[in-house]
Design a protein around this motif. Sequence first.
Motif, PDB file in Angstrom:
ATOM      1  N   LYS A  28     -10.417   7.658 -10.469  1.00 59.04           N
ATOM      2  CA  LYS A  28      -9.724   7.876  -9.200  1.00 59.04           C
ATOM      3  C   LYS A  28     -10.459   7.227  -8.028  1.00 59.04           C
ATOM      4  N   ILE A  31      -9.913   3.502  -8.227  1.00 56.80           N
ATOM      5  CA  ILE A  31      -8.551   3.162  -7.800  1.00 56.80           C
ATOM      6  C   ILE A  31      -8.477   3.156  -6.279  1.00 56.80           C
ATOM      7  N   TYR A  42       0.114  -3.259 -10.580  1.00 55.80           N
ATOM      8  CA  TYR A  42      -0.516  -2.548 -11.689  1.00 55.80           C
ATOM      9  C   TYR A  42      -1.491  -3.460 -12.437  1.00 55.80           C
ATOM     10  N   LEU A  45      -4.802  -3.869 -10.712  1.00 56.31           N
ATOM     11  CA  LEU A  45      -5.662  -2.694 -10.892  1.00 56.31           C
ATOM     12  C   LEU A  45      -6.323  -2.734 -12.261  1.00 56.31           C
ATOM     13  N   THR A  58      -2.480   4.968 -15.871  1.00 59.29           N
ATOM     14  CA  THR A  58      -1.156   5.464 -15.479  1.00 59.29           C
ATOM     15  C   THR A  58      -1.228   6.934 -15.088  1.00 59.29           C
ATOM     16  N   LEU A  61      -3.065   7.292 -11.686  1.00 55.69           N
ATOM     17  CA  LEU A  61      -2.198   6.837 -10.599  1.00 55.69           C
ATOM     18  C   LEU A  61      -1.143   7.900 -10.282  1.00 55.69           C
ATOM     19  N   GLU A  65      -0.650   9.957  -6.822  1.00 58.21           N
ATOM     20  CA  GLU A  65       0.665   9.926  -6.181  1.00 58.21           C
ATOM     21  C   GLU A  65       1.178  11.344  -5.932  1.00 58.21           C
ATOM     22  N   ARG A  72       3.789   4.567  -4.810  1.00 59.40           N
ATOM     23  CA  ARG A  72       4.204   3.581  -5.801  1.00 59.40           C
ATOM     24  C   ARG A  72       5.549   3.035  -5.384  1.00 59.40           C
ATOM     25  N   TYR A  84       1.159  -0.514  -5.817  1.00 56.80           N
ATOM     26  CA  TYR A  84       0.515   0.719  -5.375  1.00 56.80           C
ATOM     27  C   TYR A  84      -0.225   0.453  -4.078  1.00 56.80           C
TER      28      TYR A  84
END
Length: 112
Positions: A28, A31, A42, A45, A58, A61, A65, A72, A84
């Motif tokens: 996290k 990201i 995507y 990333l 996935t 993310l 979200e 997204r 994203y």
Amino acid sequence: MAEETTDNTAAHYCPAEATIEIIGGKWKCQILHTLQSGTKRYGELRKKMPDVTQRVLTRKLRELEEHGVIQRKVYAEVPPKTEYSLTERGETLHTVLNELERWSRQWENALD
């Protein structure tokens, strides 16, 4: 500070725990750090984090979200294009993440 109650969980609650729950974990923070520089697809990333599996990326993310930290955007085209980016709430994490990075660099030798 939480008021003292007979419920031990409320008496020992730290407000920072909510933030750690949202941004904590290996992927996290990476990201969020990657998205600080702008919107990413995507595949971009995945390239920045080659060790993460597609399934885990996935899932992370989606969790970010759900917490309203990233958004997204899916484009209706073939092949599908998904981007994203940080939300307004996510943008406010810049300071938090930068301070965590600063603290880590300051103490990195002691953390080993």
